[in-house]
Design an enzyme around this catalytic site. Structure first.
Site, PDB file in Angstrom:
ATOM      1  N   ASP A 181       0.887  -1.055   0.016  1.00 56.18           N
ATOM      2  CA  ASP A 181       0.284  -0.041  -0.067  1.00 56.18           C
ATOM      3  C   ASP A 181       0.949   1.219   0.010  1.00 56.18           C
ATOM      4  O   ASP A 181       1.877   1.488   0.811  1.00 56.18           O
ATOM      5  CB  ASP A 181      -0.960  -0.195   1.303  1.00 56.18           C
ATOM      6  CG  ASP A 181      -1.983   1.173   1.266  1.00 56.18           C
ATOM      7  OD1 ASP A 181      -2.287   1.354   0.147  1.00 56.18           O
ATOM      8  OD2 ASP A 181      -1.885   1.684   2.581  1.00 56.18           O
ATOM      9  N   THR A 239       0.809   4.494   0.680  1.00 58.65           N
ATOM     10  CA  THR A 239       0.596   5.241   1.903  1.00 58.65           C
ATOM     11  C   THR A 239       1.117   4.590   3.086  1.00 58.65           C
ATOM     12  O   THR A 239       0.426   3.538   3.549  1.00 58.65           O
ATOM     13  CB  THR A 239      -0.693   5.673   2.221  1.00 58.65           C
ATOM     14  OG1 THR A 239      -1.225   6.666   0.738  1.00 58.65           O
ATOM     15  CG2 THR A 239      -0.454   6.945   3.329  1.00 58.65           C
ATOM     16  N   ASP A 282      -1.523  -0.399   6.672  1.00 58.47           N
ATOM     17  CA  ASP A 282      -1.912   0.152   7.967  1.00 58.47           C
ATOM     18  C   ASP A 282      -3.094   0.824   8.308  1.00 58.47           C
ATOM     19  O   ASP A 282      -3.572   1.122   9.233  1.00 58.47           O
ATOM     20  CB  ASP A 282      -0.696   1.467   7.977  1.00 58.47           C
ATOM     21  CG  ASP A 282      -0.899   2.468   7.122  1.00 58.47           C
ATOM     22  OD1 ASP A 282      -1.805   2.278   6.178  1.00 58.47           O
ATOM     23  OD2 ASP A 282      -0.049   3.338   7.182  1.00 58.47           O
TER      24      ASP A 282
END
Length: 804
Positions: free
Chosen positions: A321, A323, A560
């Site tokens: 991912d 970010t 996250d």
């Protein structure tokens, strides 16, 4: 603001977008200190233990009460009865090995428990009118717990306050869509918040909570679901079945056919059975895993399940991912491009939008930092950000009292296809910048078509902070043959530009996930070709993982935010950031507590070290099993005494397997993990065991024809032991390759230790080893040299004929 507050919603609520809700609601002050104390006294506390590892009692039990310890324990007692003590040395070796296993696992437990304490979720609880974070175990019945995006519901309760509160219960119920919770509706432990904020009252705590048992089991330090351990168990099962007929055959042969005394027959039978048991293999595997946990723990990497070390080493695709992994959590506003009106007006609206969200994501936090609210605008209703919607919104009342609806989100979602302003957005995205559109909406926030026909006001250009360690990490994966796939909800061109800047191969051709086929098999073919995907919805992340697994890939997923939870759960290995949401940390097998993506290569390397080294030492252990079975069969067929006493094989096992295996299992090893553990081990162990066993038996037969007289059996045994040791030492020398100074020293030290036994009178007597004459000892050496040559040929042939 932590990245865990990205407000990553999975899907819209069941009837479309959730209605915007009034921002200000009555605040319940929560329990008083006296009420909390009263509930604690009654035992109404959330007392479910946070278990990151097995208890000390379980560790001792698992290492002591094993099938093979039971078998060896019985054999040890038999030897203690019939004597002498030297033939019971194998019993003390097992005690030492078991002790080492217990100590190492207890050390690993201490490391894990300390790390789990750092990673433990600390819910926000409202007491005496103030909200604060407390340990999970201190929550009591009736507590009011506040919820925000990414928070995990830790106890059962009833919704008290809701501001667009959407909760995903898919991990409990299987229902894919998040549920919009209204006051009075139940919330279940084990679910997690995907959008909005709210609060609920705890109605069930501790083991009474719906998901308490599931959560406790899921967080347990486990040794299951591992190809390595499954393979070893499979091997040991077959060995156990072979031991029974072998033991019967040996005892009957020595008692009835050869007429040996009962005690002598029993000693020879035990000598034939004990080396068949690869008793140290399971213990050594546990030790290798445990030491791996300790090493990774020093790098702030929490391994919630032991096989995760092995699993990540087998991974050939890592889904990242953007970010939080390639970029750091924070962003900065680079520019504000006004499309309608003036900049000061747009800045005021942005400040009011930022103030309307109590838990802003990284993008909105950058806007808040750049344009703080001046208090002239008032928010009356809000629409939380959702990864499925790609925008958030609010109804604002301006200084003139006029109430207007505003949206802030992805330009390519809010603007119609072909809009000329999208060209400017694409140019900015191509530079790796992130762009948000501020737009005025004429519709109510609870209108499913609220994003249709909006009036663009300004473009907010955000600059992402790249992780300085990301290029080296991506380069490591490329060198190790692991494909990296960047999967993001952001604009595909922007994500591709960031990935290209970091040097990811294939980043120049990003794919917009909205154009991906819905069929998983068709999607998988696209996934194999491309490396960067933008505008990916949470459900698509999950489908991508499934599609890659259809292509027989072992997939690791990093993330996250809550939008990553389902994909993390479905991936072979889920890796969460320590600062990520509680939900992601709960479902991931590995948590990077330092939030550093650069730790992943260490985890991969540790897994490869464990798997590669255990494969090496397993070959050693199983070579001994093979030659022990062969010798027992040959002895029974020839109707001759078993050539060895237990003490001889204990000595050989210690010098050619036990001590070397311990060092080899902990050595550096960067070899890529490969599947089919049992086949890869047995393809070398079987020919090695056959050659070694036949060489030792040939020497034994030759010695029987050479030596005569009352002490001939001792001389024959000593000569056969010499050949067996030299052949087994050569197997060790082959397995120790490629050579380093310490590996050469290890092999030489084992050889010198055996020579010391042969030349020291006290050790000669203790181990009943004394070479008689020079002819047969040199013949034994010659046979061992021939065996060494055959071993070299066999290993090279197997490597060509049965490649891994």
């Amino acid at each position: 603001m932590r990245e865990r507050a990205r407000a990553d919603a999975e899907h819209p609520g069941p009837g479309g977008e959730p209605a915007g809700r009034p921002v200000r609601q009555p605040v319940n002050p929560g329990l008083t200190a006296a009420e909390v104390a009263e509930r604690v006294a009654r035992g109404e506390v959330n007392d479910v233990p946070v278990r990151s590892s097995r208890s000390a009692v379980e560790i001792v039990r698992a290492n002591v009460f094993t099938r093979f310890n039971a078998i060896i324990g019985v054999l040890f007692v038999i030897i203690l009865i019939v004597g002498p003590l030297q033939d019971g040395l194998f019993g003390f070796v097992i005690v030492a090995n078991t002790g080492i296993g217990i100590v190492q696992e207890l050390r690993a437990k201490k490391t894990l428990d300390n790390l789990a304490l750092i990673s433990e979720a600390r819910p926000t609880v409202r007491r005496d009118g103030a909200a604060g974070q407390i340990p999970t175990a201190e929550v009591v019945l009736g507590d009011i717990l506040e919820l925000g995006p990414g928070d995990k519901v830790i106890v059962d309760g009833e919704a008290l306050e809701s501001d667009g509160l959407e909760i995903d219960e898919s991990l409990l119920t299987g229902e894919a869509d998040p549920v919009l919770k209204k006051p009075g509706e139940p919330v279940m432990s084990g679910s997690f918040v995907v959008a909005g904020v709210g609060a609920f009252t705890a109605t069930k705590v501790g083991r009474q909570a719906y998901a308490a048992q599931l959560a406790e089991e899921a967080s347990r330090f486990t040794l299951v679901h591992s190809e390595l351990r499954t393979g070893i168990s499979q091997i040991l099962k077959y060995v156990t079945w072979m031991m029974i007929p072998t033991a019967i055959g040996l005892i009957l042969s020595h008692l009835l056919t050869l007429g040996l005394p009962g005690d002598a027959a029993i000693r020879r039978m035990v000598a034939g059975i004990v080396p068949m048991i690869p008793e140290g293999l399971v213990l050594l595997t546990s030790v290798a895993f445990a030491i791996g946990v300790i090493r990774l723990g020093r790098k702030k990497c929490l391994v919630q399940e032991l096989p995760a070390i092995e699993g990540l080493a087998r991974v050939d695709v890592v889904c990242l991912d953007k970010t939080g992994t390639l970029t750091e959590g924070g962003m900065d506003v680079k520019a504000l491009r006004v499309l309608d009106g003036d900049e000061a007006y747009a800045a005021q609206v942005l400040g009011a939008l930022g103030a309307s969200d109590p838990r802003p994501n990284a993008s909105l936090q950058a806007v808040i930092d750049a344009y703080p609210a001046d208090g002239t605008w008032r928010c009356t209703r809000s629409l939380p950000f959702s990864s499925a919607r790609k925008y958030s919104g609010a109804t604002l009342s301006g200084p003139d009292g006029e109430s207007t609806g505003w949206l802030l989100g992805a330009p390519d979602v809010l603007l119609p296809p072909g809009d000329q302003r999208l060209t400017d957005v694409d140019d900015l995205n191509a530079q790796g910048l992130r762009v948000l559109l501020l737009a005025r909406s004429a519709r109510e926030l609870d209108d499913p078509e609220v994003a249709q026909g909006v009036r663009p006001v300004a473009l907010v250009v955000l600059e992402q902070r790249l992780r300085p360690d990301a290029p080296d990490t991506l380069r490591y994966f490329a060198e190790q043959g692991v494909q990296a796939k960047v999967i993001s909800g952001d604009n595909a061109v922007s994500v591709g530009a960031v990935a290209a800047h970091l040097g990811l191969p294939g980043a120049e051709s990003p794919v917009d996930a909205r154009e991906l086929p819905s069929d998983k098999a068709e999607m998988a073919s696209v996934l194999d070709q491309a490396a960067v995907f933008g505008r990916v919805t949470p459900q698509q992340k999950r489908d991508m993982v499934a599609g890659l697994q259809l292509r027989s890939h072992t997939v690791a997923m990093t993330g996250d935010g809550v939008n990553d939870v389902l994909a993390l759960k479905d991936a072979d290995i889920g890796v969460a950031m320590g600062s990520g949401s509680e939900a992601t940390r709960a479902v991931a097998q590995i948590v990077l507590l330092n939030n550093s993506f650069a730790t992943l290569p260490s985890v991969v390397a540790e897994g490869r070290r464990v798997i590669g080294n255990i494969t090496r030492v397993a070959t050693l252990f199983l070579t001994k099993t093979v030659y022990s079975v062969l010798l027992a069969i040959l002895v029974a067929c020839w109707q001759i005494p078993y050539p060895y006493l237990p003490r001889h094989l204990t000595l050989l096992s210690t010098l050619t397997i036990g001590i070397p295996a311990f060092f080899l299992a902990l050595a550096p090893n960067k070899e890529r993990a490969r599947p089919h553990f049992v086949r890869r081990v047995m393809r070398y162990a079987i020919p090695s065991g056959l050659i070694t066993g036949l060489a030792a038996f040939a020497t034994y037969l030759l010695a029987r024809s050479y030596y005569t007289g009352p002490g001939s059996l001792s001389a024959e045994t000593s000569t056969a032991t010499l050949t067996l040791f030299l052949a087994a030492l050569w197997v060790l020398a082959i397995i120790a390759r490629p050579y380093t100074w310490w590996r050469i020293a290890l092999v030489l030290a084992m050889g010198l230790a055996f020579v010391l036994v042969l030349v020291t009178p006290g050790l000669q007597h203790f181990f009943a080893l004394r070479l008689v004459g020079t002819t047969m000892p040199w013949a034994a050496v010659a046979i061992a040299v021939v065996a060494a040559g055959l071993l070299e040929i066999a290993w090279r042939w197997v490597g060509r004929r049965f490649p891994a």
